[in-house]
Design a protein around this motif. Structure first.
Motif, PDB file in Angstrom:
ATOM      1  N   SER B  20      62.847  78.430  91.349  1.00  0.00           N
ATOM      2  CA  SER B  20      64.115  78.032  91.967  1.00  0.00           C
ATOM      3  C   SER B  20      63.901  76.935  93.006  1.00  0.00           C
ATOM      4  O   SER B  20      64.628  75.947  93.040  1.00  0.00           O
ATOM      5  CB  SER B  20      64.775  79.239  92.638  1.00  0.00           C
ATOM      6  OG  SER B  20      65.064  80.211  91.685  1.00  0.00           O
ATOM      7  N   LYS B  21      62.895  77.114  93.860  1.00  0.00           N
ATOM      8  CA  LYS B  21      62.651  76.123  94.922  1.00  0.00           C
ATOM      9  C   LYS B  21      62.237  74.777  94.313  1.00  0.00           C
ATOM     10  O   LYS B  21      62.687  73.723  94.749  1.00  0.00           O
ATOM     11  CB  LYS B  21      61.545  76.602  95.870  1.00  0.00           C
ATOM     12  CG  LYS B  21      61.807  77.936  96.518  1.00  0.00           C
ATOM     13  CD  LYS B  21      62.636  77.849  97.769  1.00  0.00           C
ATOM     14  CE  LYS B  21      62.808  79.231  98.377  1.00  0.00           C
ATOM     15  NZ  LYS B  21      63.709  79.301  99.478  1.00  0.00           N
ATOM     16  N   ILE B  22      61.378  74.831  93.297  1.00  0.00           N
ATOM     17  CA  ILE B  22      60.937  73.593  92.645  1.00  0.00           C
ATOM     18  C   ILE B  22      62.134  72.913  91.969  1.00  0.00           C
ATOM     19  O   ILE B  22      62.262  71.691  91.990  1.00  0.00           O
ATOM     20  CB  ILE B  22      59.788  73.881  91.651  1.00  0.00           C
ATOM     21  CG1 ILE B  22      58.499  74.154  92.439  1.00  0.00           C
ATOM     22  CG2 ILE B  22      59.575  72.730  90.667  1.00  0.00           C
ATOM     23  CD1 ILE B  22      57.346  74.683  91.614  1.00  0.00           C
ATOM     24  N   VAL B  24      65.116  72.947  93.060  1.00  0.00           N
ATOM     25  CA  VAL B  24      65.889  72.302  94.125  1.00  0.00           C
ATOM     26  C   VAL B  24      65.170  71.039  94.606  1.00  0.00           C
ATOM     27  O   VAL B  24      65.799  69.990  94.809  1.00  0.00           O
ATOM     28  CB  VAL B  24      66.133  73.291  95.302  1.00  0.00           C
ATOM     29  CG1 VAL B  24      66.769  72.580  96.480  1.00  0.00           C
ATOM     30  CG2 VAL B  24      67.008  74.446  94.851  1.00  0.00           C
ATOM     31  N   ILE B  25      63.839  71.128  94.757  1.00  0.00           N
ATOM     32  CA  ILE B  25      63.064  69.965  95.238  1.00  0.00           C
ATOM     33  C   ILE B  25      63.170  68.799  94.231  1.00  0.00           C
ATOM     34  O   ILE B  25      63.367  67.654  94.609  1.00  0.00           O
ATOM     35  CB  ILE B  25      61.571  70.333  95.441  1.00  0.00           C
ATOM     36  CG1 ILE B  25      61.414  71.406  96.516  1.00  0.00           C
ATOM     37  CG2 ILE B  25      60.748  69.094  95.824  1.00  0.00           C
ATOM     38  CD1 ILE B  25      60.043  72.071  96.524  1.00  0.00           C
ATOM     39  N   GLY B  26      63.015  69.131  92.953  1.00  0.00           N
ATOM     40  CA  GLY B  26      63.174  68.114  91.910  1.00  0.00           C
ATOM     41  C   GLY B  26      61.909  67.353  91.568  1.00  0.00           C
ATOM     42  O   GLY B  26      61.831  66.734  90.515  1.00  0.00           O
ATOM     43  N   ASP B 135      57.385  83.296  98.310  1.00  0.00           N
ATOM     44  CA  ASP B 135      57.573  84.579  99.006  1.00  0.00           C
ATOM     45  C   ASP B 135      56.211  85.074  99.453  1.00  0.00           C
ATOM     46  O   ASP B 135      55.623  85.978  98.841  1.00  0.00           O
ATOM     47  CB  ASP B 135      58.221  85.605  98.056  1.00  0.00           C
ATOM     48  CG  ASP B 135      59.708  85.384  97.902  1.00  0.00           C
ATOM     49  OD1 ASP B 135      60.329  84.860  98.848  1.00  0.00           O
ATOM     50  OD2 ASP B 135      60.234  85.721  96.832  1.00  0.00           O
ATOM     51  N   VAL B 154      62.113  71.796 101.523  1.00  0.00           N
ATOM     52  CA  VAL B 154      63.045  72.228 100.474  1.00  0.00           C
ATOM     53  C   VAL B 154      64.457  72.128 101.046  1.00  0.00           C
ATOM     54  O   VAL B 154      64.810  72.870 101.955  1.00  0.00           O
ATOM     55  CB  VAL B 154      62.783  73.688 100.019  1.00  0.00           C
ATOM     56  CG1 VAL B 154      63.698  74.061  98.851  1.00  0.00           C
ATOM     57  CG2 VAL B 154      61.337  73.903  99.651  1.00  0.00           C
ATOM     58  N   ASN B 155      65.214  71.190 100.538  1.00  0.00           N
ATOM     59  CA  ASN B 155      66.594  71.014 100.979  1.00  0.00           C
ATOM     60  C   ASN B 155      66.696  70.910 102.515  1.00  0.00           C
ATOM     61  O   ASN B 155      67.511  71.586 103.142  1.00  0.00           O
ATOM     62  CB  ASN B 155      67.443  72.196 100.461  1.00  0.00           C
ATOM     63  CG  ASN B 155      68.914  71.870 100.437  1.00  0.00           C
ATOM     64  OD1 ASN B 155      69.296  70.715 100.301  1.00  0.00           O
ATOM     65  ND2 ASN B 155      69.743  72.885 100.596  1.00  0.00           N
ATOM     66  N   LYS B 157      64.604  71.958 104.774  1.00  0.00           N
ATOM     67  CA  LYS B 157      63.898  72.989 105.553  1.00  0.00           C
ATOM     68  C   LYS B 157      62.424  73.004 105.155  1.00  0.00           C
ATOM     69  O   LYS B 157      62.085  72.832 103.978  1.00  0.00           O
ATOM     70  CB  LYS B 157      64.484  74.375 105.256  1.00  0.00           C
ATOM     71  CG  LYS B 157      65.788  74.639 105.995  1.00  0.00           C
ATOM     72  CD  LYS B 157      66.280  76.056 105.762  1.00  0.00           C
ATOM     73  CE  LYS B 157      67.180  76.127 104.555  1.00  0.00           C
ATOM     74  NZ  LYS B 157      67.694  77.408 104.199  1.00  0.00           N
TER      75      LYS B 157
END
Lengths: 54, 181
Positions: B20-22, B24-26, B135, B154-155, B157
């Motif tokens: 999910s984080k990746i 968002v990062i792209g 996590d 990430v976004n 943060k």
């Protein structure tokens, strides 16, 4: 080979070395999908929290 | 209980949070290059549990299909093909959960069943299977060896991602104490 037969043969998944360029191309596409909807980003950031609160 | 098994080459399991984080990062170049420089070439992998967790974020058919295609095109699914495999991993995971509870009862409460199953998988393949996660409290050191960690934005943060493997020696120390308690 049907799915059941494959499972019984216990075949390992194929090993493919990472292709960073291809990985990023795929990720850019999904990232655009996330960025088109801030709600999706919130869901991604809160991911797993639901499980832990259940 | 099974002996640990050696895979021929390196695999990195991306947990749901890291995918999910990746997403968002792209651009995962920094993360992938760091992992590659630590362990050499690897296959990015998921399990059917990770697939389930990621896909259940979907709120529409289009989203579901987009997420599904992304997983299929980007990650190889390591799956448990037989009843024996499943039984073995659940045994490894249950014993791991008992030891984690013994090591840190506070942290233990926040670790999900899925994390323990993935911990069991790492335990089964301690030499060649790694786990990438954001996590970082879900995989207790010293049972899990922190192979590498870094911060990344990430976004807007700053977050930390980490790469873990299973530390058999440390685990055996704890299980000896646990069994004699």
């Amino acid at each position: 080979m049907d799915k059941k037969e494959k499972k019984e043969k216990n075949e390992p998944a194929p090993w493919n070395p990472i292709d960073i360029k291809k990985f990023n191309e795929n990720t850019r596409t999904i990232s655009e999908m996330y960025r088109s909807d801030p709600e999706r980003i919130k869901r991604a950031e809160g991911e797993n929290d639901d499980d832990k609160n259940e | 209980m099974s002996q640990s098994i050696s895979l021929e080459k390196n695999w990195v399991l991306f947990d749901t949070c890291s995918i999910s984080k990746i997403s968002v990062i792209g651009d995962a170049t920094k993360i992938l290059s760091a992992v590659q420089s630590r362990i050499g070439s690897f296959t990015p992998a998921i399990t059917s549990l990770i697939r389930f967790e990621y896909l259940r974020q979907s709120k529409s058919k289009d989203e579901f299909e987009g997420f599904r295609d992304y997983l299929n095109d980007t990650y190889t699914e390591i799956d448990l093909y037989s009843k024996e495999d499943l039984f073995d991993i659940y045994n490894l995971s249950s014993e791991l959960a008992c030891v984690c509870r013994f090591v840190s009862s506070n942290h233990y409460k926040h670790i999900s069943m899925v994390d323990f199953v993935h911990g069991g998988l790492l335990r089964r393949y301690p030499r060649n299977l790694f786990l990438l996660t954001f996590d970082i409290n879900d995989f207790l050191t010293p049972i899990f060896k922190l192979v590498h960690h870094e911060s990344i934005e990430v976004n807007g943060k700053l977050e930390i991602w980490a790469l873990y493997s299973f530390d058999q020696n440390e685990f055996h120390k704890y299980i000896d104490i646990f069994k004699n308690k």
